[in-house]
Design a protein around this motif. Structure first.
Motif, mmCIF file in Angstrom:
data_model
loop_
_atom_site.group_PDB
_atom_site.id
_atom_site.type_symbol
_atom_site.label_atom_id
_atom_site.label_comp_id
_atom_site.label_asym_id
_atom_site.label_seq_id
_atom_site.Cartn_x
_atom_site.Cartn_y
_atom_site.Cartn_z
ATOM 1 N N LEU A 1 0.718 -1.484 -0.053
ATOM 2 C CA LEU A 1 0.232 0.226 0.076
ATOM 3 C C LEU A 1 0.791 1.641 -0.368
ATOM 4 C CD1 LEU A 1 -2.528 -1.503 2.699
ATOM 5 C CD2 LEU A 1 -2.364 -0.741 0.259
ATOM 6 N N GLN A 2 2.087 1.663 0.712
ATOM 7 C CA GLN A 2 3.113 2.599 0.777
ATOM 8 C C GLN A 2 4.424 1.931 0.618
ATOM 9 O OE1 GLN A 2 1.877 3.756 4.787
ATOM 10 N NE2 GLN A 2 0.439 5.506 4.049
ATOM 11 N N PRO A 3 4.335 1.935 -1.061
ATOM 12 C CA PRO A 3 5.943 0.942 -1.318
ATOM 13 C C PRO A 3 6.613 2.119 -0.794
ATOM 14 C CG PRO A 3 4.865 1.387 -3.305
ATOM 15 C CD PRO A 3 4.101 1.933 -1.571
ATOM 16 N N VAL A 4 7.121 2.951 -1.079
ATOM 17 C CA VAL A 4 8.644 3.842 -0.948
ATOM 18 C C VAL A 4 8.387 4.579 0.685
ATOM 19 C CG1 VAL A 4 9.370 6.364 -1.195
ATOM 20 C CG2 VAL A 4 8.170 4.635 -2.759
ATOM 21 N N PRO A 5 7.186 4.837 1.517
ATOM 22 C CA PRO A 5 7.530 4.416 3.535
ATOM 23 C C PRO A 5 8.593 3.249 3.702
ATOM 24 C CG PRO A 5 5.720 5.876 2.461
ATOM 25 C CD PRO A 5 6.320 5.240 1.236
ATOM 26 N N ALA A 6 7.467 3.051 2.976
ATOM 27 C CA ALA A 6 8.068 0.913 3.453
ATOM 28 C C ALA A 6 9.313 0.419 2.955
ATOM 29 C CB ALA A 6 7.101 0.225 3.178
ATOM 30 N N ALA A 7 10.073 1.589 2.025
ATOM 31 C CA ALA A 7 10.768 0.775 1.700
ATOM 32 C C ALA A 7 12.756 1.768 2.191
ATOM 33 C CB ALA A 7 11.528 1.041 0.208
ATOM 34 N N ALA A 8 11.734 2.895 2.530
ATOM 35 C CA ALA A 8 12.741 3.748 3.420
ATOM 36 C C ALA A 8 12.925 3.356 4.970
ATOM 37 C CB ALA A 8 12.061 5.105 3.720
ATOM 38 N N ALA B 1 18.807 2.478 -2.062
ATOM 39 C CA ALA B 1 18.838 3.196 -3.484
ATOM 40 C C ALA B 1 16.980 2.409 -3.622
ATOM 41 C CB ALA B 1 18.994 1.705 -4.731
ATOM 42 N N ALA B 2 16.040 1.812 -2.959
ATOM 43 C CA ALA B 2 14.554 1.999 -2.885
ATOM 44 C C ALA B 2 13.933 3.126 -2.263
ATOM 45 C CB ALA B 2 14.407 0.097 -1.981
ATOM 46 N N GLN B 3 14.580 3.493 -1.439
ATOM 47 C CA GLN B 3 13.920 4.846 -1.180
ATOM 48 C C GLN B 3 13.900 5.822 -2.651
ATOM 49 O OE1 GLN B 3 15.795 6.655 2.065
ATOM 50 N NE2 GLN B 3 16.695 4.620 2.998
ATOM 51 N N ALA C 1 7.969 -2.857 -8.903
ATOM 52 C CA ALA C 1 7.426 -4.048 -8.409
ATOM 53 C C ALA C 1 8.503 -5.048 -7.802
ATOM 54 C CB ALA C 1 7.772 -5.583 -9.920
ATOM 55 N N TYR C 2 9.579 -4.845 -7.396
ATOM 56 C CA TYR C 2 10.187 -5.280 -6.046
ATOM 57 C C TYR C 2 9.721 -5.166 -5.137
ATOM 58 C CZ TYR C 2 13.288 -6.657 -10.112
ATOM 59 O OH TYR C 2 13.678 -7.432 -11.215
ATOM 60 N N LEU C 3 9.494 -4.180 -4.703
ATOM 61 C CA LEU C 3 8.745 -3.651 -3.560
ATOM 62 C C LEU C 3 7.541 -4.368 -3.470
ATOM 63 C CD1 LEU C 3 9.260 0.893 -3.581
ATOM 64 C CD2 LEU C 3 10.646 -1.669 -2.975
ATOM 65 N N THR C 4 6.721 -4.675 -4.865
ATOM 66 C CA THR C 4 5.033 -5.343 -4.423
ATOM 67 C C THR C 4 6.111 -6.853 -3.721
ATOM 68 O OG1 THR C 4 4.163 -3.876 -5.971
ATOM 69 C CG2 THR C 4 3.691 -5.986 -5.554
ATOM 70 N N ILE C 5 6.316 -7.261 -5.137
ATOM 71 C CA ILE C 5 6.983 -8.832 -4.805
ATOM 72 C C ILE C 5 7.436 -8.836 -2.846
ATOM 73 C CG2 ILE C 5 8.942 -10.111 -4.786
ATOM 74 C CD1 ILE C 5 8.575 -9.335 -8.114
ATOM 75 N N LYS C 6 8.421 -7.771 -2.808
ATOM 76 C CA LYS C 6 8.436 -8.130 -1.125
ATOM 77 C C LYS C 6 7.334 -8.274 -0.364
ATOM 78 C CE LYS C 6 10.810 -6.099 2.589
ATOM 79 N NZ LYS C 6 10.400 -7.270 3.793
ATOM 80 N N GLY C 7 6.535 -7.164 -0.821
ATOM 81 C CA GLY C 7 4.777 -7.590 0.094
ATOM 82 C C GLY C 7 4.242 -8.186 -0.093
ATOM 83 N N LEU C 8 4.418 -8.970 -1.259
ATOM 84 C CA LEU C 8 3.817 -10.399 -1.338
ATOM 85 C C LEU C 8 4.078 -11.275 -0.242
ATOM 86 C CD1 LEU C 8 1.159 -11.221 -1.816
ATOM 87 C CD2 LEU C 8 2.675 -11.671 -4.926
ATOM 88 N N ARG C 9 5.812 -11.466 -0.441
ATOM 89 C CA ARG C 9 6.129 -12.398 0.032
ATOM 90 C C ARG C 9 5.968 -11.939 1.463
ATOM 91 N NH1 ARG C 9 12.440 -11.356 1.165
ATOM 92 N NH2 ARG C 9 11.526 -10.074 2.739
ATOM 93 N N ASP C 10 6.095 -10.757 2.225
ATOM 94 C CA ASP C 10 5.423 -10.712 3.949
ATOM 95 C C ASP C 10 5.078 -10.806 4.039
ATOM 96 O OD1 ASP C 10 8.372 -10.323 3.813
ATOM 97 O OD2 ASP C 10 8.280 -7.943 3.705
ATOM 98 N N LEU C 11 3.334 -10.140 3.471
ATOM 99 C CA LEU C 11 1.859 -10.943 3.659
ATOM 100 C C LEU C 11 2.069 -12.377 3.678
ATOM 101 C CD1 LEU C 11 -0.941 -9.000 3.959
ATOM 102 C CD2 LEU C 11 -0.718 -9.301 1.495
ATOM 103 N N THR C 12 2.190 -13.393 2.665
ATOM 104 C CA THR C 12 2.277 -14.305 2.402
ATOM 105 C C THR C 12 2.419 -15.245 3.824
ATOM 106 O OG1 THR C 12 1.760 -14.502 -0.223
ATOM 107 C CG2 THR C 12 2.515 -16.566 1.355
ATOM 108 N N PHE C 13 3.977 -14.984 4.295
ATOM 109 C CA PHE C 13 4.739 -15.851 4.910
ATOM 110 C C PHE C 13 4.206 -15.370 6.374
ATOM 111 C CE2 PHE C 13 9.396 -15.909 3.297
ATOM 112 C CZ PHE C 13 8.670 -16.981 2.745
ATOM 113 N N HIS D 1 23.494 -3.256 0.047
ATOM 114 C CA HIS D 1 23.465 -2.155 -0.993
ATOM 115 C C HIS D 1 23.218 -0.811 -0.162
ATOM 116 C CE1 HIS D 1 22.631 -5.259 -4.217
ATOM 117 N NE2 HIS D 1 22.217 -5.993 -2.796
ATOM 118 N N GLY D 2 24.255 -0.263 0.757
ATOM 119 C CA GLY D 2 24.247 0.838 1.324
ATOM 120 C C GLY D 2 23.901 1.430 2.399
ATOM 121 N N GLY D 3 22.866 -0.244 3.056
ATOM 122 C CA GLY D 3 21.897 0.688 4.439
ATOM 123 C C GLY D 3 23.659 0.599 5.281
#
Length: 123
Positions: free
Chosen positions: A25-32, A38-40, A46-58, A95-97
């Motif tokens: 629902l809020q991919p940019v703040p979630a990525a931050a 880089a995700a921010q 699409a990659y942010l959506t993939i992560k969201g679906l993965r986590d929701l499913t788990f 990745h720079g975090g």
């Protein structure tokens, strides 16, 4: 001990559902919050959506296992799913975090998930 084990498992599962829903629902703040710069800056949604679906499913799978298969199945699930925050730790570092996010959020999460697994194995 049983109440603690079940409560921790449910809280962790619901937290992962929340994280997944936030990425959907809020991919940019979630990525931050995830900790990869880089995700921010508008990475591929699409990659942010993939992560969201993965986590929701788990998260939903964890709740289903606890409700329908019991503590032992949830314990094995938690043991295996701890690989995700361990991997997230490495991803953030590569990745720079910041180390604070990598260790303070992702590694700490892996440790709590492993604690949950241990508690579920002993109930």
């Amino acid at each position: 001990m049983t109440v603690t084990a079940y409560t921790l498992a449910v809280v962790l599962d619901l937290f992962v559902v929340f994280i997944g829903a936030r990425f959907l629902l809020q991919p940019v703040p979630a990525a931050a919050g995830y900790g990869v710069p880089a995700a921010q800056s508008g990475g591929d949604p699409a990659y942010l959506t993939i992560k969201g679906l993965r986590d929701l499913t788990f998260g939903l799978m964890g709740l289903a296992l606890l409700a329908f298969a019991g503590a032992r199945a949830e314990a094995w699930f938690m043991l295996l799913v701890a690989l995700v925050p361990l991997g997230d730790t490495l991803i953030v570092l590569r990745h720079g975090g910041t180390k604070a996010v990598a260790f303070g959020i992702h590694l700490a999460t892996a440790v709590v998930v492993l604690i949950s697994a241990v508690l579920l194995f002993v109930v």
